[in-house]
Each structure stands twice: as C-alpha cells, then as structure tokens.
Enzyme design. Structure first.
Site, PDB file in Angstrom:
ATOM      1  N   GLN A 129      -3.784   1.535  15.228  1.00 47.72           N
ATOM      2  CA  GLN A 129      -2.701   1.986  14.343  1.00 47.72           C
ATOM      3  C   GLN A 129      -1.810   3.022  15.032  1.00 47.72           C
ATOM      4  O   GLN A 129      -0.580   2.945  14.966  1.00 47.72           O
ATOM      5  CB  GLN A 129      -3.331   2.565  13.074  1.00 47.72           C
ATOM      6  CG  GLN A 129      -2.357   2.947  11.987  1.00 47.72           C
ATOM      7  CD  GLN A 129      -3.044   3.600  10.788  1.00 47.72           C
ATOM      8  OE1 GLN A 129      -4.262   3.529  10.633  1.00 47.72           O
ATOM      9  NE2 GLN A 129      -2.257   4.244   9.936  1.00 47.72           N
ATOM     10  N   ARG A 151      -7.986   3.169  13.621  1.00 49.77           N
ATOM     11  CA  ARG A 151      -7.100   4.316  13.862  1.00 49.77           C
ATOM     12  C   ARG A 151      -6.392   4.269  15.213  1.00 49.77           C
ATOM     13  O   ARG A 151      -5.217   4.636  15.307  1.00 49.77           O
ATOM     14  CB  ARG A 151      -7.886   5.622  13.765  1.00 49.77           C
ATOM     15  CG  ARG A 151      -8.476   5.907  12.402  1.00 49.77           C
ATOM     16  CD  ARG A 151      -7.410   6.134  11.357  1.00 49.77           C
ATOM     17  NE  ARG A 151      -8.006   6.402  10.047  1.00 49.77           N
ATOM     18  CZ  ARG A 151      -7.336   6.281   8.902  1.00 49.77           C
ATOM     19  NH1 ARG A 151      -6.066   5.896   8.906  1.00 49.77           N
ATOM     20  NH2 ARG A 151      -7.919   6.534   7.764  1.00 49.77           N
ATOM     21  N   THR A 170      -9.070  -6.211   4.145  1.00 52.30           N
ATOM     22  CA  THR A 170      -8.960  -5.249   3.056  1.00 52.30           C
ATOM     23  C   THR A 170      -9.945  -5.715   1.993  1.00 52.30           C
ATOM     24  O   THR A 170      -9.949  -6.887   1.638  1.00 52.30           O
ATOM     25  CB  THR A 170      -7.527  -5.233   2.484  1.00 52.30           C
ATOM     26  OG1 THR A 170      -6.613  -4.929   3.542  1.00 52.30           O
ATOM     27  CG2 THR A 170      -7.383  -4.200   1.375  1.00 52.30           C
ATOM     28  N   GLU A 203      -9.413   3.942  -1.846  1.00 52.03           N
ATOM     29  CA  GLU A 203      -8.190   3.753  -2.633  1.00 52.03           C
ATOM     30  C   GLU A 203      -8.498   3.083  -3.965  1.00 52.03           C
ATOM     31  O   GLU A 203      -9.578   2.538  -4.175  1.00 52.03           O
ATOM     32  CB  GLU A 203      -7.183   2.878  -1.869  1.00 52.03           C
ATOM     33  CG  GLU A 203      -6.772   3.443  -0.523  1.00 52.03           C
ATOM     34  CD  GLU A 203      -5.496   2.792   0.018  1.00 52.03           C
ATOM     35  OE1 GLU A 203      -4.775   2.122  -0.747  1.00 52.03           O
ATOM     36  OE2 GLU A 203      -5.234   2.965   1.229  1.00 52.03           O
ATOM     37  N   HIS A 219      -3.871  14.037   1.477  1.00 51.16           N
ATOM     38  CA  HIS A 219      -4.083  13.081   2.565  1.00 51.16           C
ATOM     39  C   HIS A 219      -2.885  13.093   3.517  1.00 51.16           C
ATOM     40  O   HIS A 219      -3.047  13.124   4.741  1.00 51.16           O
ATOM     41  CB  HIS A 219      -4.296  11.673   1.997  1.00 51.16           C
ATOM     42  CG  HIS A 219      -4.323  10.587   3.039  1.00 51.16           C
ATOM     43  ND1 HIS A 219      -5.369  10.425   3.916  1.00 51.16           N
ATOM     44  CD2 HIS A 219      -3.415   9.617   3.339  1.00 51.16           C
ATOM     45  CE1 HIS A 219      -5.118   9.387   4.710  1.00 51.16           C
ATOM     46  NE2 HIS A 219      -3.938   8.883   4.390  1.00 51.16           N
ATOM     47  N   ARG A 276      -0.821  16.605   9.990  1.00 53.75           N
ATOM     48  CA  ARG A 276      -1.089  17.936  10.546  1.00 53.75           C
ATOM     49  C   ARG A 276      -0.213  18.992   9.866  1.00 53.75           C
ATOM     50  O   ARG A 276       0.427  19.815  10.520  1.00 53.75           O
ATOM     51  CB  ARG A 276      -0.861  17.939  12.059  1.00 53.75           C
ATOM     52  CG  ARG A 276      -1.756  16.945  12.802  1.00 53.75           C
ATOM     53  CD  ARG A 276      -1.689  17.155  14.296  1.00 53.75           C
ATOM     54  NE  ARG A 276      -2.455  16.162  15.036  1.00 53.75           N
ATOM     55  CZ  ARG A 276      -3.793  16.162  15.216  1.00 53.75           C
ATOM     56  NH1 ARG A 276      -4.530  17.116  14.682  1.00 53.75           N
ATOM     57  NH2 ARG A 276      -4.387  15.218  15.908  1.00 53.75           N
ATOM     58  N   ASP A 321      -9.112   0.209   2.243  1.00 57.90           N
ATOM     59  CA  ASP A 321      -8.063  -0.089   3.215  1.00 57.90           C
ATOM     60  C   ASP A 321      -8.612   0.244   4.611  1.00 57.90           C
ATOM     61  O   ASP A 321      -8.193   1.208   5.252  1.00 57.90           O
ATOM     62  CB  ASP A 321      -6.844   0.774   2.870  1.00 57.90           C
ATOM     63  CG  ASP A 321      -5.700   0.565   3.834  1.00 57.90           C
ATOM     64  OD1 ASP A 321      -5.571  -0.542   4.368  1.00 57.90           O
ATOM     65  OD2 ASP A 321      -4.918   1.534   4.041  1.00 57.90           O
ATOM     66  N   ASP A 336       0.839  -1.187   0.000  1.00 54.68           N
ATOM     67  CA  ASP A 336       0.000   0.000   0.000  1.00 54.68           C
ATOM     68  C   ASP A 336       0.885   1.251   0.000  1.00 54.68           C
ATOM     69  O   ASP A 336       1.833   1.343   0.790  1.00 54.68           O
ATOM     70  CB  ASP A 336      -0.927  -0.004   1.211  1.00 54.68           C
ATOM     71  CG  ASP A 336      -2.131   0.887   0.996  1.00 54.68           C
ATOM     72  OD1 ASP A 336      -2.450   1.204  -0.167  1.00 54.68           O
ATOM     73  OD2 ASP A 336      -2.762   1.282   1.994  1.00 54.68           O
ATOM     74  N   LYS A 365      -4.477  -2.439  10.209  1.00 55.38           N
ATOM     75  CA  LYS A 365      -4.892  -2.610   8.808  1.00 55.38           C
ATOM     76  C   LYS A 365      -5.200  -4.064   8.447  1.00 55.38           C
ATOM     77  O   LYS A 365      -6.013  -4.314   7.561  1.00 55.38           O
ATOM     78  CB  LYS A 365      -3.748  -2.144   7.887  1.00 55.38           C
ATOM     79  CG  LYS A 365      -3.280  -0.711   8.095  1.00 55.38           C
ATOM     80  CD  LYS A 365      -4.205   0.289   7.450  1.00 55.38           C
ATOM     81  CE  LYS A 365      -3.579   1.678   7.400  1.00 55.38           C
ATOM     82  NZ  LYS A 365      -4.422   2.627   6.653  1.00 55.38           N
ATOM     83  N   GLU A 374      -9.964  12.314   8.032  1.00 56.65           N
ATOM     84  CA  GLU A 374      -9.864  13.657   7.450  1.00 56.65           C
ATOM     85  C   GLU A 374     -11.182  14.407   7.530  1.00 56.65           C
ATOM     86  O   GLU A 374     -11.224  15.599   7.825  1.00 56.65           O
ATOM     87  CB  GLU A 374      -9.404  13.565   5.992  1.00 56.65           C
ATOM     88  CG  GLU A 374      -7.953  13.142   5.825  1.00 56.65           C
ATOM     89  CD  GLU A 374      -7.598  12.957   4.364  1.00 56.65           C
ATOM     90  OE1 GLU A 374      -7.453  13.955   3.654  1.00 56.65           O
ATOM     91  OE2 GLU A 374      -7.481  11.790   3.929  1.00 56.65           O
ATOM     92  N   GLU A 420     -10.756   3.809   3.963  1.00 50.69           N
ATOM     93  CA  GLU A 420      -9.850   4.621   3.143  1.00 50.69           C
ATOM     94  C   GLU A 420     -10.171   4.296   1.691  1.00 50.69           C
ATOM     95  O   GLU A 420     -10.036   3.153   1.254  1.00 50.69           O
ATOM     96  CB  GLU A 420      -8.378   4.332   3.461  1.00 50.69           C
ATOM     97  CG  GLU A 420      -7.951   4.870   4.831  1.00 50.69           C
ATOM     98  CD  GLU A 420      -6.423   4.900   5.032  1.00 50.69           C
ATOM     99  OE1 GLU A 420      -5.704   4.172   4.316  1.00 50.69           O
ATOM    100  OE2 GLU A 420      -5.967   5.669   5.901  1.00 50.69           O
ATOM    101  N   THR A 472      -4.911   6.509   0.308  1.00 49.56           N
ATOM    102  CA  THR A 472      -6.152   7.276   0.361  1.00 49.56           C
ATOM    103  C   THR A 472      -6.099   8.438  -0.619  1.00 49.56           C
ATOM    104  O   THR A 472      -5.145   9.213  -0.615  1.00 49.56           O
ATOM    105  CB  THR A 472      -6.365   7.805   1.793  1.00 49.56           C
ATOM    106  OG1 THR A 472      -6.181   6.711   2.692  1.00 49.56           O
ATOM    107  CG2 THR A 472      -7.737   8.379   1.970  1.00 49.56           C
TER     108      THR A 472
END
Lengths: 416, 416
Positions: free
Chosen positions: A233, A230, A250, A194, A134, A140, A226, A127, A246, A359, A192, A345
C-alpha cells in the site's frame, strides 16, 4: 419502534434466550447459507425456503421471504423496506409464540452444521475514512484538508469480498526494502476493524440523495475486515490511493443486522467543530444518526495465543452512514441494492481502541506482546483474526453481529 | 493471423468498403443494441439473434452467437476465446462471399436507426496511469516513486459507466474557492482521452496470472472518456485518491474491437529504462504487447465551434494491457468477464498529444482558443466531446472503434 423491540419478548428457543446470544428474537438478521436465504435465531437459522413452503407467511412478509430465498439477498434489498420489516415482524411473532413452535421448528436448521455464504453479491464496495483518531495516527498527527468537510472515501474492490472464514492468502507485491524495490510476500500484513452498511433501494444516476432520504435506503449492517498489506500500500498509493494493498481480500460477517433491529440503539451523531455543508446536514440525522455499538478484534495464534487486540465503538465515527451515502450520491453517482460502504478503521483516542496493528505497534516498530509471550508486529501465517460486535442500551435486549474471522495462509510462490 | 485479416477480402456491403469506414469486414466488433447483441459492418449491424434464427451459424460460432444474443455481451466474454473467433471467422466469410448476401441481408439492421447500448455489464472498472508524459505534467515534473516499477492504478466506479451519447451531467461537489470551501457545480470539468480493455475469461481469487496468460484473457478494447471534475478531485483526493471527481460518469464507445481483429496492429511495447520485475516481464509481450492505434479528441460547442483538441497514440503507454492485467491479479485479486481496465490519459510528449484540458490549458491558466474565437479553459455546458481512434499498418486495412461522445448538461440544483 414496535413490538419486535420489546425487551420482554422471548423466543421459545432456549439458545436465543441466552444473555450472550448475538441472535435473540429482537435481532433476526438476514443471511445466506448453502445457497439459500435464512434468518438467524439463537443457534439456528430459519430456512426461508421452507418457511415459504410451509405457508407460514403471507402478504408482504411472503414476498420478502420469496425474495430472500435464493443464493443472495439482493432481491430482498431491492424491495422497499416495508417488505423486510413485515417478514421480521412475522418471524418475531412466530418465534416468540409457543403455539407456533410445532409448525416453525421444521423450518429451523442448526447453524453449526451449515456453510454460511456471502449474504449479498456486493455490486460495489466503497471504503471510507471516518475515524479522526485513526486518520491522525496514520498521518502522524496530520489531518487531510477535507477530513472535516466531507467523508473521505475510495472505491474498493467488490469481487474479492468474501464471507467470514474464507482463507486470507498473504499477497505478493512490490514494496521497498531499504532503498531497493522487491516483489514478494507482504511482510506487514494487517487487519482493519470496520463496520459496513449495505444499501437497499438505490438512486438513479444523476439523482443525489439528501441525508434523510439516504437514511431510508440503509438496509442493514455487518462487520468488515479491510485486510491491508501495508508495504504494498505504501509503495503503490501515490498518487491514486490504495489498490493491491487492499484488493486481495475483504472479509464480512455473514449476517446483515437490519436498520429495523437497530432502532433501539440509535444515538446522537458525533459533534462537529466546523459547519457541515447543507447537503450533509440534517437535524434528525444529527440527533439519531449514530449507533451504540461496541466492537472488538481478537487474535488467535497457532501457538495458542488468544488475545483481544482492539476494543472500540461506533462513537468514533466522525460521519454517519446517512452522510456517507448522501455524499457518495452528491455528484450523481448511482448506488444500488447490495452496494457496501465501509466505515474505515474504527479507532478512537484510547490506546485499547486502536483498531489495526499499524496503530497498535506504531507501524511495526513496537510489537505487541501477547499473554503467552508471543510478539506480533504484523500478522503471521496461521494467525486468525476474529471480530465481534454488540449493540446495547439500557432497557433493551443487546443484539450481536456474529463473527467476522479469517486465518492467514502463506503467500503463493511465484516462479522466479 | 488468418484469412479474416486478408486486406484483399472485401464485404459485399458498399458502406463497409469505404476507406474511412471504422467497420470493414476485417474488423467485426461486438456490441449491443436495443437489448440484444450485434456485430458492426459498415453502416449496418448484424443482428445475432436473427443470424442464429436463420441457421447461418453452427458449432462454436453458433454457441458464440447465442451467448452474444442477449442484452449484454458478458456471456460471450466468459467463453473461451475460440468461440468468438469462430463467429468472427464465419461472419467474415458470410459478409464477403457474394453468394451469401441474400441469406445474410435480412439479418442486417441500419446502425443509424437504433440505440447502441453499453456492450457489457461492467463488473469492475479499474483505471491506470500509464502515460509518462501525462503523469509528469499533472505532477508538475515529478514522477511518483512507483511509476516505472509497476502500472499504478485505482479502483474506478463501475455503476456509472455508460455508452456513448449518454448525457454528462456536471457534478456538484465540494472544492476550494480561494481559502473557502464551497459546495456547488464543478467549475473545472475535463475529459480524459483513454483506451480501455475488456477482460474475457478471468482468474480465480488467489490465482495470479502471468503476463503471457493475461494476454490470452484480453477479449477486446473500446474508447473511454474518464470525465474528471478537477476541483472536486483536488480537494477530496488526499490521502485515498480520486472518488467523486470521477464517479459521476464514465463514457465508453459502444463497440468492442476484439484482440483477434487487432492482430495485424501489434507492435513492440515501450522501452523501459529500469529493470522490470519478473512477474511483469515477458519477451513475447515486449515484442508485440503494443498496439498501433492513433486517437483523437474533438470538441463541438453550442456556438458551432468544432475542433480537434488532442491527437495521440497508444505508443504513449509505458505498460502493456497484459502487464496491467498481470499486475492487477498479482496479489490474488480476481477479475472476471466484463471487467474493464482503462489506460489512463494517453498524453505524449508533443503538445498536440496532451489528452485532457488540464494539460492543454495548464490547469485552466492558459485557455485554448478555437478557430471560431471561442476560448475554453474547461468544458462548458452544451459542449460535446467526441473521441475517435484507428488502428493502421502498412499492408493492412485500417479499422476503427466508432465514436465515444458525450455532451455536458447543467448541474442539478440542490436546495440551499
């Protein structure tokens, strides 16, 4: 381009002529259903086993049909691309020539009545992180040092790739809850949006591919979700990157739209503001390595909410798929038929193009409100996420990718 | 434990009785050679095809021999472990009972005369970070937040795993040279001394394994060299972790030493100073999840240098392999026969136990000096790295793993 792309060509099957069909005769994507290979046309599937048995194909097209007749398309992907092209050309004729209808119709199966399988056994899944916007939003405002020098990527988990419709079990895992670390169901489950590329003929270990050679090894594309946990992760990713956040699942769309079918939709690649190193540079790829494809993500909730959350485009890819594959092989790493490369993403600069909830909701801080009044910071049990995409360009018949969907199921209970 | 571990049992083959043999009759590891399966004994290999054909095995042992007779051992790993155990028990008898010698000897092949293959088709390769001291040294004294909460890992690249002896082509890649970014041969090529576990029967997607269940799924172990291109890795790894810095090649030793054979060498797992979450906790695993195995890495240079660089032990693992597998499956991720889990670099606190050059040379700043006067900050073209390991315990016959070796070859030249 050739006669298979001719916008005047029309299938004798009405459902393939509807303007909103993903699968007009100009598309002819490959997939697998009920343990065997097929090609989508309108609301039907050409059963490649029956097509072969009916003696409707010969030469390279027949060899392609045999290679694609089994439970996965890997044997087809392993052949030189002219075989799949020959089958595509033959199918284009058979499905648009009314005089062939009587012989071909017995080879068609209604798509609604069958189980669509994972089209390839994914040998390896990588990936990438190809969207500048993104990356900036998730960082940030900070861009990783390598972002504009090379297509950043990580190895994904291939064993848990499943076809559209497979249930999405919310994963358990360790994550921070204030200062404490807890093990339990992931609270911040995300999608996500993709796009993924499937490698055809690969490269041997120790033999890198140039960008132009890489472009020739791309068999086709599908949609990819994907799914991302969060909080898992965030806690696990230092210093080795995403892992259990992840690898629980998928999802991919079940039809592989071929490089052939996408020929009319080639566009220029993204402009770069620093010099790209020679091994990633190709004037041809710069001119036509992009694809004019728009994508969207929709949420469907158990309470009847149904709303498009993301609308974006492949124009948001900073690198092309040929550059991604060339980079992947640049250290000598070998790739083979059925290896899958995800775009990352696909967010753009516009608000509506934010292609994941992290996002859209500023990491859960600002939930989105659906038209029916429901709010979502993250995905809830029972929510379904549906991706769709279309390739379009003036003067050509648009083609689609089918759906990539998955519904969230509650986490398994662990004994405490 | 059973009669196969009896230290008084001796093979009728002299080479299997030498005190420094890796492969006494108490070991009997599985491997593949010249396209078929075998079992190591002294300096010979039991050809499992011939063994089956000779009618020397029956029942579960015969089924195991058939499953292991092909080019990879995956079919054997997929069987419940009692099948491999039955074959091991039968071979232990056949090879130690002098009355069987005449019938068994025609099934033996000299190891020196054959090509040893990769023993399994590695479906997926996951590399962990289980040494506290390696992690501290590489992090300049900092421990990642999750280190003591869970076994940190990333997905490795399975397609480029090769058996001992495969040439190690120095990778090209992008890396920082002062402020500039350059593409070219990796200057800081390193080895990482690791130990790897091979999964036998796996778990279905969405069905996590407990630590005790995970312990039952471990088929066996081998040595692993996680060759590392340090400068490529440093530049590419933010934010998604290692990718091309690792995927150019991973070398494993050709014999899988079974969980069965290692029964006498079980020890207590490492002590933890914070509470381990319930899904990673097992009193049984805490008592016997460790393995009494010592490992070493030697360098052999083109100018005749030959020197042990690292000497370490599996006692340096903060997590057990059963914990690693349970964690891997805790989010529902499915693992299958032939999936490989690496320990991470096995460094300990002692200077001699630093298990890669990055640690030994303080990232190249303080080259090591070999006995012949040569210096090495990193691996040079022509250098060979050889790993060896032994399991030992008072009252038992020590067993070994064979060699895991690879020689560095110059990078391929890219057109500039």
């Amino acid at each position: 381009m050739n006669e298979t792309h001719d916008p005047k060509r029309r299938a004798w099957l009405d459902s393939a002529c509807a303007t909103d069909s993903d699968f007009p005769v100009q598309n002819l994507p490959f997939g697998a259903f009920e343990g065997r290979g097929g090609v989508a046309i309108g609301d039907r599937i050409v059963d490649l086993q029956r097509l072969s048995a009916a003696g409707l194909v010969s030469g390279d097209a027949a060899e392609a049909a045999r290679a694609a007749a089994g439970p996965t398309l890997n044997p087809l992907l392993a052949l030189p691309q002219r075989f799949a092209s020959a089958l595509r050309a033959r199918l284009s004729s058979l499905l648009s020539d009314p005089s062939c209808r009587a012989r071909v119709e017995p080879c068609l199966v209604a798509m609604a009545g069958v189980r669509l399988d994972l089209p390839v056994a994914v040998g390896a899944y990588t990936d990438f992180l190809c969207s500048l916007d993104h990356t900036l939003r998730m960082g940030r405002g900070n861009l990783p040092p390598a972002f504009k020098h090379l297509p950043i990527a990580y190895n994904g988990r291939a064993t848990s790739v499943r076809a559209s419709g497979h249930p999405v079990r919310r994963p358990n895992g360790q994550h921070k809850a204030g200062e404490a670390v807890r093990f339990g169901p992931e609270p911040a489950l995300d999608y996500e949006l993709e796009f993924a590329m499937l490698v055809g003929e690969g490269n041997a270990l120790g033999e890198p591919l140039s960008v132009d050679a890489a472009a020739q090894r791309i068999f086709g594309y599908c949609l990819l979700n994907d799914w991302s946990a969060r909080n898992i992760q965030t806690f696990e990713s230092t210093p080795l990157g995403p892992f259990l956040g992840k690898s629980f699942l998928t999802t991919v769309s079940p039809w592989i739209v071929t490089t052939d079918a996408l020929a009319p939709f080639r566009t220029a690649a993204a402009a770069h503001d620093i010099e790209v190193p020679a091994y990633l540079r190709s004037s041809r790829d710069q001119a036509e390595g992009g694809l004019a494809i728009d994508l969207e993500a929709e949420i469907v909730t158990p309470k009847g909410g149904r709303e498009r959350l993301s609308r974006t485009s492949l124009r948001n890819m900073y690198w092309t798929f040929a550059q991604m594959l060339a980079h992947h092989s640049s250290n000598g790493c070998n790739l083979g038929p059925g290896d899958m490369l995800g775009s990352g993403t696909l967010s753009g600069a516009a608000d509506e193009s934010r292609a994941c909830l992290a996002e859209l909701t500023d990491r859960g801080a600002k939930p989105v409100t659906l038209a029916n009044g429901e709010k979502r910071a993250w995905l809830e049990d029972g929510d379904e996420v549906v991706f769709r995409a279309r390739a379009s360009r003036d003067g050509f018949v648009p083609i689609g990718f089918g759906e990539c969907r998955g519904r969230i199921e509650p986490a398994v209970r662990f004994p405490s």
